[in-house]
Design an enzyme around this catalytic site. Structure first.
Site, short mmCIF file in Angstrom:
data_model
loop_
_atom_site.label_atom_id
_atom_site.label_comp_id
_atom_site.label_asym_id
_atom_site.label_seq_id
_atom_site.Cartn_x
_atom_site.Cartn_y
_atom_site.Cartn_z
CB VAL A 20 -3.89 3.47 -0.79
CG1 VAL A 20 -3.64 3.20 -2.33
CG2 VAL A 20 -2.23 3.20 -0.12
CE LYS A 110 1.72 -4.18 1.20
NZ LYS A 110 1.55 -2.81 0.81
CD GLU A 134 2.79 -2.10 -11.41
OE1 GLU A 134 2.77 -2.69 -12.37
OE2 GLU A 134 3.92 -1.85 -10.62
CB VAL A 137 5.70 -4.92 -5.77
CG1 VAL A 137 7.11 -5.02 -5.61
CG2 VAL A 137 5.01 -6.27 -5.30
N GLY A 139 4.86 0.44 -4.46
CA GLY A 139 3.99 1.58 -4.72
C GLY A 139 3.87 2.09 -6.02
N GLY A 192 5.30 9.80 11.30
CA GLY A 192 4.42 9.26 10.41
C GLY A 192 5.12 8.37 9.25
CE LYS A 210 5.66 -3.53 -0.26
NZ LYS A 210 6.45 -2.38 0.34
N GLY A 307 3.23 5.90 -0.15
CA GLY A 307 2.44 7.29 -0.21
C GLY A 307 1.26 7.31 -1.06
N1 HSE Z 1 4.93 0.19 4.54
C1 HSE Z 1 5.50 -0.12 3.35
C2 HSE Z 1 6.83 0.57 3.47
C3 HSE Z 1 4.78 0.45 2.18
O1 HSE Z 1 7.19 1.10 4.42
O2 HSE Z 1 7.79 0.37 2.13
C4 HSE Z 1 3.45 -0.19 1.82
O3 HSE Z 1 3.91 -1.42 1.59
#
Ligand code: HSE
Length: 433
Positions: A20, A110, A134, A137, A139, A192, A210, A307
């Site tokens: 990120v 989070k 923002e 939660v 993304g 990944g 979240k 992402g």
């Molecule tokens: N690891 C989290 C997911 C993304 O798989 O949704 C980041 O919170």
């Protein structure tokens, strides 16, 4: 600082240069004109665990800080962007340092907000600076602003959805390819989609962080992560996915928060969702959320929950809010006015359930199971027995009408003691949404 022609220059310090963080630097490099509220953003410094690790962005021209606390406190940092992660340690120390120095903070963390949100909100509001999250939660999908800002005119009754893309990906793959949990997880890690240490995701803890944040935003209560009831997807068996499909359901990891007269119930657990329900149709790594307001009714949003690109866009939107001068309560109400979070005992919750029993294939077993349920006051809605050639036993599956969880669990305890029942029955909840 004097304001140059064209507006103020905002010097942003970015701590944490993982996926990120690199996405945020990439975004700001690609969008030097990014100024929805006027002004201009420059990156004044960066901090991460390793300076030399290969990254998709060039940081050689940026001031380097070994310690994120020093970056947060630096006189050259106007906005502190925390992308370190973790509920405590350097992330919390750096956010506190920035807020104490009167600097706006933008974070994607989070765990930090779910576990320490109330005290950090009090600190931010005392200092009169924004604390925005923002990206924490869903993304890039804007759930936080929707609840905090767009829905303050309503009373939200419940929020529920799919908040972890890794679990959604694994469950979707299990369903589509017929793989067992451990095999699909290993493949997801290779590709990944899952972390090397997947426990935060597959254990349901990430989704619980979240939904704890969304509950605080939706209901105006202090976030209370410790009160969340959490069950992950490690125990979801392929046979349950297949049997649920035969009954007209898909299994999803659903995170929900409900406001009742007795308090707030926050839960994360694998849940049967009807096949044609929007949550069942949100496949792969997608996130999706229902919000139910007293006046507005139901809202549904769906989008990427992780992402680099989407999450960086959410961080950028928060930076834009800081530049616009927006200072709102961190949650739905000022920290001092947040209602206490009174947890509801999950045993009192009422809902439909799916039960799978492994039994010996002999006369009277089904009668014994249904009699035990009837005596406990549990009403059967549907029943399925698959002819399986397995010396270990045969699975029988049933769904119940609505029943209090305490009643259901007491009935399960009694069924587990029946001589023909081979192991403890598997309980999964059926969605109420
Ligand atoms: N690891 C989290 C997911 C993304 O798989 O949704 C980041 O919170």
């Amino acid at each position: 600082m004097s304001v140059p022609p064209g507006g103020r220059v905002w010097r942003v310090g970015v701590a944490g240069l993982g996926n990120v963080g690199a996405g945020v630097l990439g975004f700001l490099a690609e969008r030097p004109d990014f100024a929805p509220a006027g002004g201009r953003v420059v990156v004044s410094g960066v901090s991460a665990r390793s300076r030399s690790r290969p990254r998709p962005v060039n940081i050689s021209g940026l001031a380097w800080f070994d310690d994120p606390v020093a970056l947060a406190a630096s006189p050259d940092t106007d906005i502190f962007v925390e992308l370190v992660g973790g509920s405590d340690g350097p992330a919390k120390a750096a956010v506190e340092a920035a807020l104490k120095a009167g600097k706006p903070v933008v974070t994607a963390n989070k765990a930090l907000i779910a576990e320490h949100g109330a005290e950090l909100a009090a600190l931010a509001e005392e200092q009169g600076v924004p604390l925005l999250f923002e990206a924490a939660v869903m993304g890039g999908t804007p759930a936080v602003k929707m609840l905090r800002e767009a829905m303050v005119g309503d009373e939200v009754r419940s929020v529920a959805g799919i908040l972890n893309g890794t679990c959604n990906y694994i469950l979707t793959e299990m369903q589509n390819k017929g793989g067992a949990f451990a095999d699909v997880l290993a493949e997801a890690q290779r590709l990944g989609y899952a972390e090397a240490d997947p426990i935060m995701d597959v254990g349901g803890f990430d989704a619980a962080h979240k939904i704890t944040i969304l509950a605080a935003l939706a209901f105006g209560c202090a976030p209370n992560y410790a009160a969340a009831e959490i069950e992950g997807i490690e125990q979801v068996a392929l046979v349950d996915i297949q049997l649920a499909k035969d009954l007209g359901y898909r299994i999803k990891l659903v995170a929900s928060a409900d406001r009742t007269e007795d308090g707030v119930l926050v839960r994360v657990h694998p849940t049967l969702v009807p096949l044609d329900h929007p949550l069942a149709l949100a496949g792969g790594a997608l996130n999706a959320l229902f919000i139910e307001g007293t006046r507005i009714g139901r809202i549904f949003i769906q989008g990427p929950g992780a992402g680099s690109g989407p999450t960086a866009a959410a961080v950028a939107a928060d930076i834009a809010d800081v530049m616009a001068g927006a200072v709102r309560p961190v949650f739905q109400a000022p920290a001092r006015a947040l209602s206490p979070f009174t947890p509801v005992d999950p045993a009192r919750s009422i809902g439909r359930a799916y039960l799978r029993f492994l039994v010996r294939d002999e006369p009277g077993v089904i009668a014994a199971v249904s009699e035990t349920l009837a005596e406990a006051g549990v009403s059967i809605e549907s029943f399925l027995q698959k002819p399986v050639e397995d010396a270990a036993g045969v699975p029988i599956v049933l769904t119940t009408h609505s029943v209090a969880e305490s009643v259901l669990k007491a009935a399960i305890d009694r069924i587990a003691e029946l001589p023909a029942v081979i192991d403890r029955p598997r309980l999964l909840r059926i969605a109420r949404i």
